[in-house]
Design an enzyme around this catalytic site. Structure first.
Site, PDB file in Angstrom:
ATOM      1  N   HIS A 163       0.822  -1.212   0.000  1.00 50.78           N
ATOM      2  CA  HIS A 163       0.000   0.000   0.000  1.00 50.78           C
ATOM      3  C   HIS A 163       0.859   1.265   0.000  1.00 50.78           C
ATOM      4  O   HIS A 163       2.030   1.256   0.388  1.00 50.78           O
ATOM      5  CB  HIS A 163      -0.928   0.012   1.214  1.00 50.78           C
ATOM      6  CG  HIS A 163      -0.185   0.093   2.525  1.00 50.78           C
ATOM      7  ND1 HIS A 163       0.332   1.263   3.023  1.00 50.78           N
ATOM      8  CD2 HIS A 163       0.129  -0.872   3.425  1.00 50.78           C
ATOM      9  CE1 HIS A 163       0.929   1.038   4.173  1.00 50.78           C
ATOM     10  NE2 HIS A 163       0.828  -0.258   4.440  1.00 50.78           N
TER      11      HIS A 163
ATOM     12  N   GLU B 167      -2.529  -7.222   7.215  1.00 52.16           N
ATOM     13  CA  GLU B 167      -1.275  -6.913   7.894  1.00 52.16           C
ATOM     14  C   GLU B 167      -1.193  -7.657   9.225  1.00 52.16           C
ATOM     15  O   GLU B 167      -2.169  -8.264   9.692  1.00 52.16           O
ATOM     16  CB  GLU B 167      -1.156  -5.386   8.087  1.00 52.16           C
ATOM     17  CG  GLU B 167       0.130  -4.897   8.734  1.00 52.16           C
ATOM     18  CD  GLU B 167       1.409  -5.312   8.003  1.00 52.16           C
ATOM     19  OE1 GLU B 167       1.596  -6.524   7.801  1.00 52.16           O
ATOM     20  OE2 GLU B 167       2.228  -4.436   7.678  1.00 52.16           O
TER      21      GLU B 167
END
Length: 346
Positions: A93, A207
């Site tokens: 990201h 994550e």
């Protein structure tokens, strides 16, 4: 007893087998890489002694061949039918507000202020720069898989979106328009998903779980409203049941989750897949692979991802019992003759 021999040439194998094998009929399996298998068979011949000459060794490699180049360096080539492989474009990201706060003080990662953090303006610019790169090189992708966290979803929008959305479009927007502020969420216009392949959210590529609120997700109903063209059907729980306030996911658990994700990827029919995810997930997933490769290959595979960095890898499943057919295959032989005959006018 069964033992493992790594990187051995035939002479070294004979020496090791003479030392290790006390009975005939044993087999040693050596996995040099996840994409290779070498099976060594040993048979002890009738003899009064047990010298190395009494050992017969056959070596069969199913996917690899070695050669020496002009300067004597050893190289290993692998070959496998294309349909047993996939090309994966891994994307971390873009820069998030939590990244800036955590860089200032790592304790900020534990702050609720950065719950499910958004991209900064710089993060959006990074994603849009990646979008230009993808269009310039005409990157092939048949599927986009994205972590169901805000910064990954926004990166997928910026990197793969098709410009402004219009109410006249035949499909819902990839991301709905929204307001924002300079500290937590940037205002954005609605983004089109016209012509895009499926974009699917998956919990396995999230994550590092636990303790840090930036890694806790919103309810799926919130995301469905914010990202109407994204498929959230695989995110089966409305609330985040994976994140724990007092328990941080172990590194080994992330590696195992990464392997589970890769196994799922290999079940998909698509051949070229983009995955938008996170740095820790990428780092520990990559640690499962490449340890028998050269130092240069290991360094490239295991290097930490920068914000909005994209790297492409080829994944091979040499143990697959079934896989999609090869769309490029041409049978030849009688089948080719029949094709020609069918094209001849009556």
């Amino acid at each position: 007893p069964v033992s493992q021999v790594r990187g051995a040439d035939l002479l070294f194998v004979k020496v090791e087998l003479a030392r290790l094998v006390s009975q005939c009929g044993h087999s040693i399996v050596h996995r040099a890489t996840p994409a290779s298998r070498c099976r060594l068979h040993c048979r002890h011949l009738p003899s009064t002694g047990r010298s190395m000459s009494d050992m017969k060794v056959s070596v069969t490699t199913t996917t690899e061949a070695e050669y020496l180049n002009e300067d004597g360096a050893k190289h290993r080539l692998s070959m496998i039918p294309l349909r047993y492989t996939k090309t994966i474009h891994f994307v971390r990201h873009g820069l998030g507000f939590h990244n800036i706060a955590g860089h200032e003080n790592r304790d900020n990662y534990k702050s609720e202020e950065w719950f499910d953090a958004h991209l900064t303006e710089v993060g959006w610019q990074q994603a849009e720069a990646l979008n230009h790169h993808i269009q310039k090189i005409n990157l092939p992708f048949d599927l986009v898989v994205v972590s169901p966290l805000m910064r990954a979803l926004e990166t997928a929008v910026g990197a793969f979106g098709r410009g402004p959305w219009s109410p006249s479009d035949s499909q819902p927007p990839l991301m709905a328009a929204r307001g924002g502020d300079d500290r937590h969420c940037m205002p954005r216009s609605a983004v089109s998903a016209a012509g895009l392949p499926p974009i699917v959210a998956h919990e396995l590529c999230r994550e590092h779980l636990g303790v840090h609120p930036c890694d806790r997700r919103h309810p799926t109903s919130f995301y469905r409203a914010a990202f109407p063209a994204v498929d959230f059907s695989l995110v089966t729980e409305e609330e985040d049941v994976l994140w724990r306030l007092e328990q941080r996911e172990s590194k080994e658990a992330i590696k195992e989750r990464g392997m589970a994700f890769m196994r799922w990827i290999m079940t998909r029919p698509e051949r070229n897949i983009a995955v938008v995810t996170h740095s820790s997930f990428l780092h520990f997933t990559m640690q499962n692979f490449g340890h028998d490769a050269s130092i240069a290959v290991q360094g490239e595979l295991h290097r930490w991802y920068e914000n909005c960095e994209m790297r492409s890898v080829v994944v091979a499943d040499t143990d697959a019992l079934s896989c999609p057919p090869d769309a490029w295959h041409f049978a030849g032989g009688n089948a080719a003759t029949q094709v020609v005959a069918a094209q001849v006018p009556a």
